[in-house]
Design a protein around this motif. Sequence first.
Motif, PDB file in Angstrom:
ATOM      1  N   GLY A  42      39.525 132.617  40.932  1.00  0.00           N
ATOM      2  CA  GLY A  42      38.254 133.262  40.683  1.00  0.00           C
ATOM      3  C   GLY A  42      38.402 134.768  40.637  1.00  0.00           C
ATOM      4  O   GLY A  42      39.495 135.308  40.859  1.00  0.00           O
ATOM      5  N   ILE A  73      36.985 131.523  32.547  1.00  0.00           N
ATOM      6  CA  ILE A  73      35.837 131.031  33.299  1.00  0.00           C
ATOM      7  C   ILE A  73      34.576 131.438  32.541  1.00  0.00           C
ATOM      8  O   ILE A  73      34.405 132.625  32.242  1.00  0.00           O
ATOM      9  CB  ILE A  73      35.811 131.609  34.721  1.00  0.00           C
ATOM     10  CG1 ILE A  73      37.028 131.134  35.523  1.00  0.00           C
ATOM     11  CG2 ILE A  73      34.524 131.206  35.447  1.00  0.00           C
ATOM     12  CD1 ILE A  73      37.134 131.748  36.905  1.00  0.00           C
ATOM     13  N   VAL A 105      32.956 134.856  41.591  1.00  0.00           N
ATOM     14  CA  VAL A 105      32.791 133.701  40.713  1.00  0.00           C
ATOM     15  C   VAL A 105      34.091 132.914  40.721  1.00  0.00           C
ATOM     16  O   VAL A 105      35.155 133.458  40.394  1.00  0.00           O
ATOM     17  CB  VAL A 105      32.459 134.123  39.267  1.00  0.00           C
ATOM     18  CG1 VAL A 105      32.235 132.889  38.386  1.00  0.00           C
ATOM     19  CG2 VAL A 105      31.243 135.040  39.223  1.00  0.00           C
ATOM     20  N   THR A 106      34.025 131.644  41.114  1.00  0.00           N
ATOM     21  CA  THR A 106      35.210 130.790  41.030  1.00  0.00           C
ATOM     22  C   THR A 106      35.012 129.765  39.919  1.00  0.00           C
ATOM     23  O   THR A 106      33.897 129.567  39.416  1.00  0.00           O
ATOM     24  CB  THR A 106      35.485 130.065  42.355  1.00  0.00           C
ATOM     25  OG1 THR A 106      34.543 128.993  42.523  1.00  0.00           O
ATOM     26  CG2 THR A 106      35.409 131.021  43.534  1.00  0.00           C
ATOM     27  N   ARG A 107      36.100 129.092  39.563  1.00  0.00           N
ATOM     28  CA  ARG A 107      36.018 128.140  38.459  1.00  0.00           C
ATOM     29  C   ARG A 107      35.121 126.948  38.796  1.00  0.00           C
ATOM     30  O   ARG A 107      34.540 126.327  37.913  1.00  0.00           O
ATOM     31  CB  ARG A 107      37.422 127.645  38.095  1.00  0.00           C
ATOM     32  CG  ARG A 107      37.492 126.949  36.739  1.00  0.00           C
ATOM     33  CD  ARG A 107      38.924 126.579  36.375  1.00  0.00           C
ATOM     34  NE  ARG A 107      39.798 127.727  36.435  1.00  0.00           N
ATOM     35  CZ  ARG A 107      39.939 128.637  35.464  1.00  0.00           C
ATOM     36  NH1 ARG A 107      39.225 128.508  34.353  1.00  0.00           N
ATOM     37  NH2 ARG A 107      40.764 129.644  35.593  1.00  0.00           N
ATOM     38  N   GLY A 108      34.988 126.642  40.085  1.00  0.00           N
ATOM     39  CA  GLY A 108      34.121 125.542  40.495  1.00  0.00           C
ATOM     40  C   GLY A 108      34.868 124.488  41.285  1.00  0.00           C
ATOM     41  O   GLY A 108      35.985 124.712  41.765  1.00  0.00           O
ATOM     42  N   PRO A 122      30.766 127.010  37.344  1.00  0.00           N
ATOM     43  CA  PRO A 122      31.320 128.015  38.257  1.00  0.00           C
ATOM     44  C   PRO A 122      30.499 128.125  39.542  1.00  0.00           C
ATOM     45  O   PRO A 122      29.287 127.922  39.539  1.00  0.00           O
ATOM     46  CB  PRO A 122      31.244 129.319  37.442  1.00  0.00           C
ATOM     47  CG  PRO A 122      31.167 128.883  36.015  1.00  0.00           C
ATOM     48  CD  PRO A 122      30.407 127.590  36.032  1.00  0.00           C
TER      49      PRO A 122
END
Length: 304
Positions: A42, A73, A105-108, A122
């Motif tokens: 992220g 992302i 923000v991370t990829r999820g 995300p």
Amino acid sequence: MPSTAPTQPDLPDLPCLLNGELLPLREARVSVMDRGFVFGDGVYEVIPVYGRRLFRFDDHMARLQRNLGKLRIPAPHSRDGWLALARRLIAALRDSPDQLLYLQVTRGVALRDHVMPAGLAPTVFMTVSPLRGASAEQRHQGAACVTARDFRWERGDIKSISLLGNVLARQVSADQGAAETVLLREGHNGTLYLTEASASNVWIVQDGALLGPPPSDWLLEGVRAELLRELCEDCGIAFNRKPISEAELFAADEVILSSSTKEVLPVTLLDGEAVGHGALRGKPGPVYARLYEAYQRAKLEQSI
């Protein structure tokens, strides 16, 4: 039987937004399979807030968008969407007009696999805290720093949440009671060249000009880089980006750090040696003083 679970530290009473939900920081929960937790997959931004107004907001959003693109992302929000979330969060911290806004923000969430999964939503986390900048003593006397080899990965241009290299680098100076670790990386000719510090950009003053390393994959392009270029133009200070060798760093008239929290900060001691020459040796210099005053004006003019 007594619990063997580790004691959790008390978190401060701060607000946060997790995927758009406003809640106390201590109540925020993320899946253990979030790729930010598992891989550090992220990016993040840190934005100073002065008088409840965001400083250089569009520059931070432009960098966030670039970094999301580098990691593939999808952007969770538009510029106006981010602004609405930020203002909602800033208003929730009622007692501190000057704040530091952190967003990540991370990829999820997905099962662990090194390959980037497609189609994930995300994870967006945002929080604010009171802004605590450099102390009056540091501004008056300058900061002590140490140097170290830049042992981090070669994609320092990405503002990644994978910050273990920076953590290790910062601990080098913390263990010596210093404010920052200034990093040097070996070039093709075997000479060591300045990149940045563990959590700051680094500048030198040479013959009245402000010089910084050129943009590269080795260092993060700080929002303050463009700001300092503008401030130098306003103040009539020459500005240039060029490779800076270890010898030039130690021979500089002034050394200056820049970051969201430090703004601009003079370095007056480097590896135990006083920075500068003559009567100003070991003291904050005149270029720093002019840039600091110009920075204070910019805070009033460039916040939204």
